[in-house]
Scaffold this motif. Structure first.
Motif, PDB file in Angstrom:
ATOM      1  N   UNK A   1      51.066  31.972  -7.258  1.00  0.00           N
ATOM      2  CA  UNK A   1      50.494  31.452  -8.503  1.00  0.00           C
ATOM      3  C   UNK A   1      51.433  31.639  -9.683  1.00  0.00           C
ATOM      4  N   UNK A   2      51.349  30.729 -10.634  1.00  0.00           N
ATOM      5  CA  UNK A   2      52.141  30.807 -11.856  1.00  0.00           C
ATOM      6  C   UNK A   2      51.199  30.710 -13.048  1.00  0.00           C
ATOM      7  N   UNK A   3      51.175  31.760 -13.873  1.00  0.00           N
ATOM      8  CA  UNK A   3      50.291  31.784 -15.035  1.00  0.00           C
ATOM      9  C   UNK A   3      50.829  30.856 -16.113  1.00  0.00           C
ATOM     10  N   UNK A   4      49.962  29.955 -16.592  1.00  0.00           N
ATOM     11  CA  UNK A   4      50.303  29.021 -17.663  1.00  0.00           C
ATOM     12  C   UNK A   4      49.341  29.285 -18.813  1.00  0.00           C
ATOM     13  N   UNK A   5      49.699  30.240 -19.654  1.00  0.00           N
ATOM     14  CA  UNK A   5      48.805  30.656 -20.728  1.00  0.00           C
ATOM     15  C   UNK A   5      48.959  29.823 -21.988  1.00  0.00           C
ATOM     16  N   UNK A   6      47.821  29.435 -22.564  1.00  0.00           N
ATOM     17  CA  UNK A   6      47.823  28.714 -23.835  1.00  0.00           C
ATOM     18  C   UNK A   6      47.420  29.665 -24.952  1.00  0.00           C
ATOM     19  N   UNK A   7      48.166  29.639 -26.045  1.00  0.00           N
ATOM     20  CA  UNK A   7      47.829  30.468 -27.198  1.00  0.00           C
ATOM     21  C   UNK A   7      47.366  29.633 -28.379  1.00  0.00           C
ATOM     22  N   UNK A   8      47.392  28.312 -28.228  1.00  0.00           N
ATOM     23  CA  UNK A   8      46.924  27.417 -29.285  1.00  0.00           C
ATOM     24  C   UNK A   8      46.546  26.083 -28.668  1.00  0.00           C
TER      25      UNK A   8
ATOM     26  N   UNK B   1      47.326  23.037 -28.666  1.00  0.00           N
ATOM     27  CA  UNK B   1      48.451  22.213 -29.093  1.00  0.00           C
ATOM     28  C   UNK B   1      48.937  21.334 -27.949  1.00  0.00           C
ATOM     29  N   UNK B   2      49.042  20.018 -28.141  1.00  0.00           N
ATOM     30  CA  UNK B   2      49.589  19.146 -27.102  1.00  0.00           C
ATOM     31  C   UNK B   2      50.993  19.568 -26.677  1.00  0.00           C
ATOM     32  N   UNK B   3      51.796  20.033 -27.632  1.00  0.00           N
ATOM     33  CA  UNK B   3      53.156  20.457 -27.312  1.00  0.00           C
ATOM     34  C   UNK B   3      53.144  21.667 -26.374  1.00  0.00           C
ATOM     35  N   UNK B   4      52.220  22.604 -26.618  1.00  0.00           N
ATOM     36  CA  UNK B   4      52.121  23.792 -25.767  1.00  0.00           C
ATOM     37  C   UNK B   4      51.690  23.406 -24.353  1.00  0.00           C
ATOM     38  N   UNK B   5      50.749  22.475 -24.254  1.00  0.00           N
ATOM     39  CA  UNK B   5      50.298  21.998 -22.943  1.00  0.00           C
ATOM     40  C   UNK B   5      51.449  21.355 -22.188  1.00  0.00           C
ATOM     41  N   UNK B   6      52.183  20.480 -22.858  1.00  0.00           N
ATOM     42  CA  UNK B   6      53.299  19.784 -22.236  1.00  0.00           C
ATOM     43  C   UNK B   6      54.372  20.757 -21.759  1.00  0.00           C
ATOM     44  N   UNK B   7      54.659  21.761 -22.571  1.00  0.00           N
ATOM     45  CA  UNK B   7      55.694  22.735 -22.222  1.00  0.00           C
ATOM     46  C   UNK B   7      55.291  23.555 -20.993  1.00  0.00           C
ATOM     47  N   UNK B   8      54.038  23.993 -20.941  1.00  0.00           N
ATOM     48  CA  UNK B   8      53.582  24.801 -19.814  1.00  0.00           C
ATOM     49  C   UNK B   8      53.611  24.006 -18.502  1.00  0.00           C
ATOM     50  N   UNK B   9      53.209  22.746 -18.562  1.00  0.00           N
ATOM     51  CA  UNK B   9      53.208  21.916 -17.356  1.00  0.00           C
ATOM     52  C   UNK B   9      54.636  21.602 -16.923  1.00  0.00           C
ATOM     53  N   UNK B  10      55.535  21.468 -17.883  1.00  0.00           N
ATOM     54  CA  UNK B  10      56.955  21.263 -17.552  1.00  0.00           C
ATOM     55  C   UNK B  10      57.508  22.483 -16.820  1.00  0.00           C
ATOM     56  N   UNK B  11      57.143  23.667 -17.268  1.00  0.00           N
ATOM     57  CA  UNK B  11      57.592  24.902 -16.611  1.00  0.00           C
ATOM     58  C   UNK B  11      57.138  24.906 -15.158  1.00  0.00           C
ATOM     59  N   UNK B  12      55.891  24.494 -14.915  1.00  0.00           N
ATOM     60  CA  UNK B  12      55.369  24.451 -13.553  1.00  0.00           C
ATOM     61  C   UNK B  12      56.123  23.423 -12.708  1.00  0.00           C
ATOM     62  N   UNK B  13      56.324  22.235 -13.264  1.00  0.00           N
ATOM     63  CA  UNK B  13      57.028  21.185 -12.520  1.00  0.00           C
ATOM     64  C   UNK B  13      58.459  21.603 -12.195  1.00  0.00           C
TER      65      UNK B  13
ATOM     66  N   UNK C   1      51.263  27.287  -7.234  1.00  0.00           N
ATOM     67  CA  UNK C   1      50.064  26.787  -7.902  1.00  0.00           C
ATOM     68  C   UNK C   1      50.019  27.292  -9.339  1.00  0.00           C
ATOM     69  N   UNK C   2      49.909  26.386 -10.295  1.00  0.00           N
ATOM     70  CA  UNK C   2      49.758  26.767 -11.688  1.00  0.00           C
ATOM     71  C   UNK C   2      48.317  27.125 -12.001  1.00  0.00           C
ATOM     72  N   UNK C   3      48.124  28.109 -12.883  1.00  0.00           N
ATOM     73  CA  UNK C   3      46.795  28.504 -13.342  1.00  0.00           C
ATOM     74  C   UNK C   3      46.833  28.494 -14.864  1.00  0.00           C
ATOM     75  N   UNK C   4      46.178  27.501 -15.460  1.00  0.00           N
ATOM     76  CA  UNK C   4      46.208  27.357 -16.917  1.00  0.00           C
ATOM     77  C   UNK C   4      44.930  27.923 -17.517  1.00  0.00           C
ATOM     78  N   UNK C   5      45.089  28.803 -18.505  1.00  0.00           N
ATOM     79  CA  UNK C   5      43.933  29.376 -19.175  1.00  0.00           C
ATOM     80  C   UNK C   5      44.269  29.741 -20.609  1.00  0.00           C
ATOM     81  N   UNK C   6      43.233  29.985 -21.375  1.00  0.00           N
ATOM     82  CA  UNK C   6      43.365  30.475 -22.738  1.00  0.00           C
ATOM     83  C   UNK C   6      43.838  31.927 -22.665  1.00  0.00           C
ATOM     84  N   UNK C   7      45.034  32.180 -23.162  1.00  0.00           N
ATOM     85  CA  UNK C   7      45.616  33.520 -23.070  1.00  0.00           C
ATOM     86  C   UNK C   7      45.235  34.414 -24.240  1.00  0.00           C
TER      87      UNK C   7
END
Length: 321
Positions: free
Chosen positions: A187-194, A196-208, A158-164
């Protein structure tokens, strides 16, 4: 009239300044689009109390588009103006306002804990310049995970996306991860630091790539600013996205479950009214939510090839076809 005509310009200016219209400064760290529903409910609450925007009250609404530096600058701009009350849609903006000004703050979606040293001393008696409404965000993580388990009984990762970048939202993410482990998931931490659409896409790719099939999104200004991008990227990667607010489900998340944020902003209008009439935030209890809403997006479910169990559908407040 003759005496008025004889008054010097400075005296007339002083007379005009005495007619200051009550002003509420809304400081959203997300986007104007993401903040619009909350403001709509707040305005409705003011209208129900008899206020007429532009005649008896002025709302100066500004959004930072996920840029914290811009958000801090907005607070400085409000502090330099005759703003009577600040309205905050979350703890990050509220914390910044308390640090930088003495203007009373009414905040929504505060932590539902007995104390938060930087924000309030206790829920019953905040003790400072801030009051408002808690939202039971992270406390409801177990319920969201339980619903995911019903929809995806074989879910392991399970991915957990949050503002890191913010300690509050990082803590909420950590609590959700703890709930996931308690439910037997990794669980897999998917932290956002900005924002940014690119950052969102990259984090979701890591989860997939790790075999994850679902993701819980922690509500904050950064994920709110990226709401559409998060939901669209989830659909593209066949990831079931679960949010807290109804706007996430309407943007394409599989479902959302949490406090009725619109109801909290309508109630916030009552607190603003009391402060304008002389009440002190220090003595105004931080209230808990009384209404919750579950929204399911059946269109997204079909795209992901998922079936929503009747046990969930019977509880929904809104179904998106």
């Amino acid at each position: 009239m003759g005496m008025a005509a004889a008054w010097p310009p400075a005296a007339l200016a002083q007379q005009d300044s005495s007619r200051h219209m009550p002003t509420v400064g809304f400081m959203g760290f997300a986007t104007a689009e993401a903040d619009a529903p909350a403001l709509q409910h707040f305005r409705k609450g003011l209208s129900d109390l008899g206020y007429v925007e532009g005649r008896t009250i002025y709302i100066d609404a500004r959004s930072a588009n996920g840029d914290v530096a811009r958000g801090l600058a907005i607070i400085d701009e409000f502090a330099a103006k005759p703003v009577d009350v600040l309205l905050s849609p979350g703890p990050a903006a509220a914390r910044a306002a308390v640090r930088k000004t003495k203007i009373p703050v009414v905040a929504v979606a505060l932590p539902a804990v007995q104390s938060d040293p930087e924000l309030f001393q206790s829920l019953a008696r905040p003790g400072g310049t801030l009051t408002g409404f808690a939202a039971f965000g992270e406390e409801m993580s177990s319920k969201r995970i339980q619903m995911l388990r019903e929809i995806l009984p074989e879910l392991k990762t399970l991915g957990v996306m949050n503002n890191a970048t913010d300690p509050t939202f990082s803590a909420w993410g950590a609590q959700t991860m703890l709930e996931a482990r308690s439910a037997g998931m990794e669980p897999m931490r998917l932290g956002l630091t900005a924002a940014s659409p690119a950052a969102v896409s990259e984090q979701i790719k890591v989860l997939a790539d790790a075999g994850g099939a679902a993701m819980v999104v922690i509500r904050d200004y950064m994920t709110s600013a990226m709401r559409d991008e998060i939901c669209h990227a989830g659909i593209e990667r066949k990831i079931a996205v679960v949010g807290e607010q109804a706007e996430f489900a309407r943007a394409g998340a599989l479902l959302s479950y949490g406090a009725d944020i619109g109801d909290l902003f309508r109630r916030a209008a009552g607190y603003v009214d009391l402060i304008l009439k002389g009440r002190k935030p220090a003595e105004m209890p931080i209230q808990l939510p009384t209404k919750f809403e579950l929204v399911v997006n059946l269109k997204t479910a079909r795209v992901l090839g998922l079936t929503i169990p009747p046990s969930i559908l019977v509880l929904t407040d809104d179904v998106i076809e």
